[in-house]
Design an enzyme around this catalytic site. Structure first.
Site, PDB file in Angstrom:
ATOM      1  N   ARG A 110       6.085 -20.383  11.745  1.00 29.14           N
ATOM      2  CA  ARG A 110       6.836 -21.647  11.889  1.00 29.14           C
ATOM      3  C   ARG A 110       7.356 -21.666  13.312  1.00 29.14           C
ATOM      4  O   ARG A 110       8.151 -20.804  13.703  1.00 29.14           O
ATOM      5  CB  ARG A 110       7.982 -21.687  10.877  1.00 29.14           C
ATOM      6  CG  ARG A 110       8.935 -22.825  11.139  1.00 29.14           C
ATOM      7  CD  ARG A 110       9.866 -23.091   9.981  1.00 29.14           C
ATOM      8  NE  ARG A 110       9.159 -23.743   8.897  1.00 29.14           N
ATOM      9  CZ  ARG A 110       9.755 -24.389   7.893  1.00 29.14           C
ATOM     10  NH1 ARG A 110      11.076 -24.456   7.842  1.00 29.14           N
ATOM     11  NH2 ARG A 110       9.052 -24.946   6.939  1.00 29.14           N
TER      12      ARG A 110
ATOM     13  N   HIS B 197       2.801 -30.225   9.380  1.00 32.86           N
ATOM     14  CA  HIS B 197       3.270 -29.363   8.279  1.00 32.86           C
ATOM     15  C   HIS B 197       2.238 -29.444   7.138  1.00 32.86           C
ATOM     16  O   HIS B 197       2.513 -30.000   6.077  1.00 32.86           O
ATOM     17  CB  HIS B 197       4.651 -29.845   7.824  1.00 32.86           C
ATOM     18  CG  HIS B 197       5.430 -28.854   7.016  1.00 32.86           C
ATOM     19  ND1 HIS B 197       4.982 -27.584   6.722  1.00 32.86           N
ATOM     20  CD2 HIS B 197       6.664 -28.956   6.418  1.00 32.86           C
ATOM     21  CE1 HIS B 197       5.892 -26.949   5.994  1.00 32.86           C
ATOM     22  NE2 HIS B 197       6.910 -27.759   5.787  1.00 32.86           N
TER      23      HIS B 197
ATOM     24  N   GLN C  65       2.983 -28.274   3.455  1.00 33.40           N
ATOM     25  CA  GLN C  65       3.828 -29.223   2.726  1.00 33.40           C
ATOM     26  C   GLN C  65       2.966 -30.341   2.129  1.00 33.40           C
ATOM     27  O   GLN C  65       3.125 -30.708   0.958  1.00 33.40           O
ATOM     28  CB  GLN C  65       4.869 -29.815   3.688  1.00 33.40           C
ATOM     29  CG  GLN C  65       5.773 -30.839   3.045  1.00 33.40           C
ATOM     30  CD  GLN C  65       6.734 -30.222   2.036  1.00 33.40           C
ATOM     31  OE1 GLN C  65       7.409 -29.252   2.328  1.00 33.40           O
ATOM     32  NE2 GLN C  65       6.781 -30.764   0.838  1.00 33.40           N
TER      33      GLN C  65
ATOM     34  N   ASP D 230      11.795 -38.151   4.590  1.00 33.17           N
ATOM     35  CA  ASP D 230      12.135 -36.841   5.162  1.00 33.17           C
ATOM     36  C   ASP D 230      13.377 -37.072   6.024  1.00 33.17           C
ATOM     37  O   ASP D 230      13.750 -38.226   6.303  1.00 33.17           O
ATOM     38  CB  ASP D 230      10.938 -36.337   6.000  1.00 33.17           C
ATOM     39  CG  ASP D 230      11.175 -34.975   6.651  1.00 33.17           C
ATOM     40  OD1 ASP D 230      12.124 -34.261   6.248  1.00 33.17           O
ATOM     41  OD2 ASP D 230      10.414 -34.618   7.580  1.00 33.17           O
TER      42      ASP D 230
ATOM     43  N   CYS E  27      10.316 -33.792   1.200  1.00 32.95           N
ATOM     44  CA  CYS E  27       9.906 -32.394   1.421  1.00 32.95           C
ATOM     45  C   CYS E  27      11.086 -31.434   1.322  1.00 32.95           C
ATOM     46  O   CYS E  27      10.893 -30.253   1.093  1.00 32.95           O
ATOM     47  CB  CYS E  27       9.215 -32.263   2.768  1.00 32.95           C
ATOM     48  SG  CYS E  27      10.252 -32.791   4.148  1.00 32.95           S
TER      49      CYS E  27
ATOM     50  N   ARG F  47       5.313 -25.992  -3.905  1.00 28.49           N
ATOM     51  CA  ARG F  47       5.051 -25.236  -2.674  1.00 28.49           C
ATOM     52  C   ARG F  47       4.515 -23.842  -3.018  1.00 28.49           C
ATOM     53  O   ARG F  47       3.617 -23.337  -2.357  1.00 28.49           O
ATOM     54  CB  ARG F  47       6.327 -25.108  -1.819  1.00 28.49           C
ATOM     55  CG  ARG F  47       6.873 -26.397  -1.228  1.00 28.49           C
ATOM     56  CD  ARG F  47       5.951 -27.035  -0.202  1.00 28.49           C
ATOM     57  NE  ARG F  47       5.546 -26.140   0.860  1.00 28.49           N
ATOM     58  CZ  ARG F  47       6.272 -25.866   1.953  1.00 28.49           C
ATOM     59  NH1 ARG F  47       7.442 -26.449   2.147  1.00 28.49           N
ATOM     60  NH2 ARG F  47       5.812 -25.027   2.871  1.00 28.49           N
TER      61      ARG F  47
HETATM   62  N1   CP Z   1      10.033 -28.348   3.106  1.00 30.64           N
HETATM   63  C1   CP Z   1      10.168 -27.212   3.798  1.00 30.64           C
HETATM   64  O1   CP Z   1       9.305 -26.803   4.568  1.00 30.64           O
HETATM   65  O2   CP Z   1      11.332 -26.544   3.545  1.00 30.64           O
HETATM   66  P1   CP Z   1      11.895 -25.330   4.382  1.00 30.64           P
HETATM   67  O3   CP Z   1      12.190 -25.841   5.764  1.00 30.64           O
HETATM   68  O4   CP Z   1      13.141 -24.885   3.671  1.00 30.64           O
HETATM   69  O5   CP Z   1      10.858 -24.245   4.423  1.00 30.64           O
HETATM   70  N1  NVA Z   2      10.578 -32.872   9.581  1.00 24.70           N
HETATM   71  C1  NVA Z   2      11.385 -31.760   9.146  1.00 24.70           C
HETATM   72  C2  NVA Z   2      10.720 -31.058   8.000  1.00 24.70           C
HETATM   73  C3  NVA Z   2      11.512 -29.940   7.399  1.00 24.70           C
HETATM   74  C4  NVA Z   2      10.767 -29.218   6.342  1.00 24.70           C
HETATM   75  C5  NVA Z   2      11.597 -30.816  10.308  1.00 24.70           C
HETATM   76  O1  NVA Z   2      10.649 -30.564  11.068  1.00 24.70           O
HETATM   77  O2  NVA Z   2      12.714 -30.320  10.470  1.00 24.70           O
END
Ligand code: CP
Ligand code: NVA
Length: 305
Positions: free
Chosen positions: A103, A130, A133, A224, A264, A292
């Protein structure tokens, strides 16, 4: 050896295969109380430059339930590209782990990892996309509407962000309609949307600045956060710009009655979504989060077996 960095690198057949595997592994877990240890002896190394709940737990638990092992690495100790070059981190992982997930802020860090990797690299969210997701989101729609989602409509309300991009791409691959309502200046780039449509046989993608129009034919209404990780400095401005894009009861009154609500997570209740909608009868937000785990198993089993 295959990476999972972006939806568009994969064929519809491959993506459907991952989803089918996810469903099959969920069924196996439900019917037999556990999964076969398909990934025994396999280790996933997990790198995080940003916080996570769902992604971290679902990947670690998926490896555990499939008989494998996961190592979680906080970037304060690894220093991807600062303590050590990304190339060298991956060269080390090549000889110790069987897959890497990361990430990251900049998407190019994932492609740089892939350039040096002899093991699969998985995108666990970047500023750009993502994809893991999106698989869980589509799995949740399949639970509601059946495995074939051709012609179904996903309406995304809010920011044209990483989550929206992966959904637009996966919907196009699956023959679904994607409608996106964002304030001016926050849409996914127009040329990218054209390219997605062209690459997928004229897939239907509609953009507007009116959330009420966007949800009119929706089978799923998705939102989101308005302030993604890394955009904290823009928070005040964003909350003002997105004020009319909340998924609330008035908006849901415009959507078909059968439409489900997806997010999400993490959700900022009272900002992009109200309690009434998130906890209401159309919400599938928590089954979506649980998916997930199963979607991650689909990805891991596909890449590692
Ligand atoms: N939706 C999602 O990716 O959640 P987290 O940021 O908690 O991993
Ligand atoms: N768009 C959000 C998604 C979190 C899972 C972010 O990138 O923070």
């Amino acid at each position: 050896m295959t990476h999972f960095i972006d939806i568009h690198n994969h064929t519809t057949e491959w993506l459907k295969g991952v989803l089918d595997t996810a469903h099959a592994l969920r069924d196996e877990r439900r019917d037999r109380g556990r999964n076969e240890p398909k990934l025994a002896g396999r280790t996933l190394a997990m790198f995080f430059e940003k916080p996570s709940l769902r992604t971290r737990v679902s990947f670690e638990q998926a490896m555990y339930e499939l008989g494998g092992h996961a190592i979680v690495l906080d970037n304060r100790e690894v220093g991807l590209g600062t303590r050590e070059s990304i190339a060298d981190v991956i060269r080390v992982m090549n000889g110790m782990a069987h897959a890497v997930m990361a990430r990251v802020f900049e998407h190019r860090k994932l492609t740089e990892m892939a350039e040096h990797a002899t093991i699969p690299v998985i995108n666990a969210l970047s500023d750009t996309s993502h994809p893991c997701q999106a698989l869980a989101d589509i799995m949740t729609m399949q639970d509601e509407f059946g495995r074939d989602l051709t012609g179904r409509t996903l309406a995304f309300i809010g920011d044209g962000n990483n989550v929206a991009r992966s959904l637009a791409r996966l919907c196009a691959k699956l023959g679904m309609r994607f409608t996106l309502a964002t304030p001016a200046g926050y849409c996914l780039p127009e040329d990218e949307l054209k390219e997605i449509a062209q690459e997928n046989g004229g897939a239907e993608i509609e953009v507007s600045d009116d959330p009420f129009d966007a949800v009119a034919d929706a089978d799923a209404v998705y939102t989101d956060t308005f302030v993604s990780m890394g955009q904290e400095d823009e928070k005040a401005k964003r909350l003002e710009v997105f004020a009319e894009y909340q998924v609330n009861e008035q908006l849901m009154a415009r959507a078909p009655k059968h439409a489900i609500v997806l997010h999400c997570l993490p959700a900022y209740r009272g900002v992009e979504i109200t309690d009434a909608v998130m906890d209401g009868p159309q919400s599938r937000v928590f089954p979506q989060a649980h998916n997930r785990l199963h979607a991650q198993k689909g990805v891991l089993a596909t890449l590692l077996t």
